[in-house]
Design an enzyme around this catalytic site. Structure first.
Site, short mmCIF file in Angstrom:
data_model
loop_
_atom_site.label_atom_id
_atom_site.label_comp_id
_atom_site.label_asym_id
_atom_site.label_seq_id
_atom_site.Cartn_x
_atom_site.Cartn_y
_atom_site.Cartn_z
N ILE A 98 -22.62 25.75 -17.95
CA ILE A 98 -22.85 24.88 -18.94
C ILE A 98 -21.52 24.55 -19.59
O ILE A 98 -20.63 25.42 -20.03
CB ILE A 98 -23.67 25.34 -20.05
N GLU A 99 -20.89 23.29 -19.11
CA GLU A 99 -19.74 22.97 -19.68
C GLU A 99 -19.57 22.54 -21.09
O GLU A 99 -20.57 22.00 -21.74
CB GLU A 99 -18.90 22.01 -18.51
N CYS A 107 -20.32 30.17 -17.61
CA CYS A 107 -20.37 30.24 -16.02
C CYS A 107 -22.07 30.38 -15.88
O CYS A 107 -22.84 30.99 -16.63
CB CYS A 107 -19.84 31.33 -15.31
N GLU A 153 -23.46 32.57 -13.70
CA GLU A 153 -23.71 34.04 -13.59
C GLU A 153 -23.99 34.59 -14.83
O GLU A 153 -25.05 35.11 -15.06
CB GLU A 153 -22.65 34.76 -12.92
N CYS A 213 -16.40 34.71 -11.11
CA CYS A 213 -14.99 34.59 -12.06
C CYS A 213 -14.98 36.15 -12.56
O CYS A 213 -15.85 36.91 -12.32
CB CYS A 213 -14.79 33.52 -13.12
N1 THU Z 1 -18.12 28.45 -12.58
C1 THU Z 1 -19.09 29.29 -12.61
O1 THU Z 1 -20.29 28.72 -13.20
N2 THU Z 1 -19.06 30.54 -12.11
C2 THU Z 1 -18.08 30.97 -11.53
O2 THU Z 1 -17.91 32.19 -10.85
C3 THU Z 1 -16.95 30.21 -11.45
C4 THU Z 1 -16.77 28.99 -12.09
C5 THU Z 1 -18.29 27.16 -13.17
C6 THU Z 1 -17.40 27.02 -14.53
C7 THU Z 1 -17.05 25.67 -14.42
O3 THU Z 1 -18.26 24.95 -15.11
C8 THU Z 1 -16.88 25.28 -13.26
O4 THU Z 1 -17.43 26.12 -12.55
C9 THU Z 1 -15.62 25.00 -12.75
O5 THU Z 1 -14.70 25.98 -13.13
#
Ligand code: THU
Length: 141
Positions: free
Chosen positions: A48-49, A58, A60, A94
């Site tokens: 969710i940005e 993220c 996860e 991440c």
């Molecule tokens: N993102 C995740 O949801 N999980 C990760 O482990 C790596 C990155 C998302 C965050 C952001 O919305 C997009 O991927 C690019 O970084």
């Protein structure tokens, strides 16, 4: 813990259902995750940005927090899906998500990652492979 094929398929199904809810208008990098909790229940999440980029969550952690906030105490497996060019480096959780997982999962908890544009079977690694020497609640006993 060994995760049966049936449960793996349920995790994948949940992650696929969630994928369409991924809110990633800035990066266009859509991620969904599903966790198997100790109770046997499965919880899903997406990234969710936010226009204030640093507030992005993220997939996860979204799924883990949903499980914990519903009263779950332990995560038994995590399944992550992405859809990216197969020539890119493999998708991995991440650092922040690894640390959060270390709070609620064991070192030998399996983490599955599937690129929908790539293979049919996910890559499986253990939490301890992703985060060796983790700082956990045990360090504070
Ligand atoms: N993102 C995740 O949801 N999980 C990760 O482990 C790596 C990155 C998302 C965050 C952001 O919305 C997009 O991927 C690019 O970084």
């Amino acid at each position: 813990m060994k995760i049966s094929k049936t449960v793996l398929n349920k995790l994948l199904k949940k992650a696929k259902e969630m994928f369409k809810n991924s809110y990633a208008p800035y990066s266009q990098y859509h991620v969904a995750a599903a966790v198997l909790a100790k109770s046997g229940k499965i919880y899903g999440g997406t990234n969710i940005e936010n226009a204030s980029y640093g507030l992005t969550m993220c997939a996860e952690r979204c799924a883990i927090f949903k499980a914990i906030s519903e009263g779950e105490k332990e995560i038994k497996a995590l399944y992550i899906i992405v859809s990216q060019d197969p020539s890119l480096p493999e998708a991995t959780p991440c650092g922040a998500c690894r640390q959060v997982l270390a709070e609620f999962a064991r070192p030998d908890t399996p983490i599955y990652t599937l690129n929908l544009q790539d293979k049919k079977t996910p890559i499986m690694r253990l939490l301890k492979d992703y985060l060796p020497y983790a700082f956990t609640p045990k360090n504070l006993e």
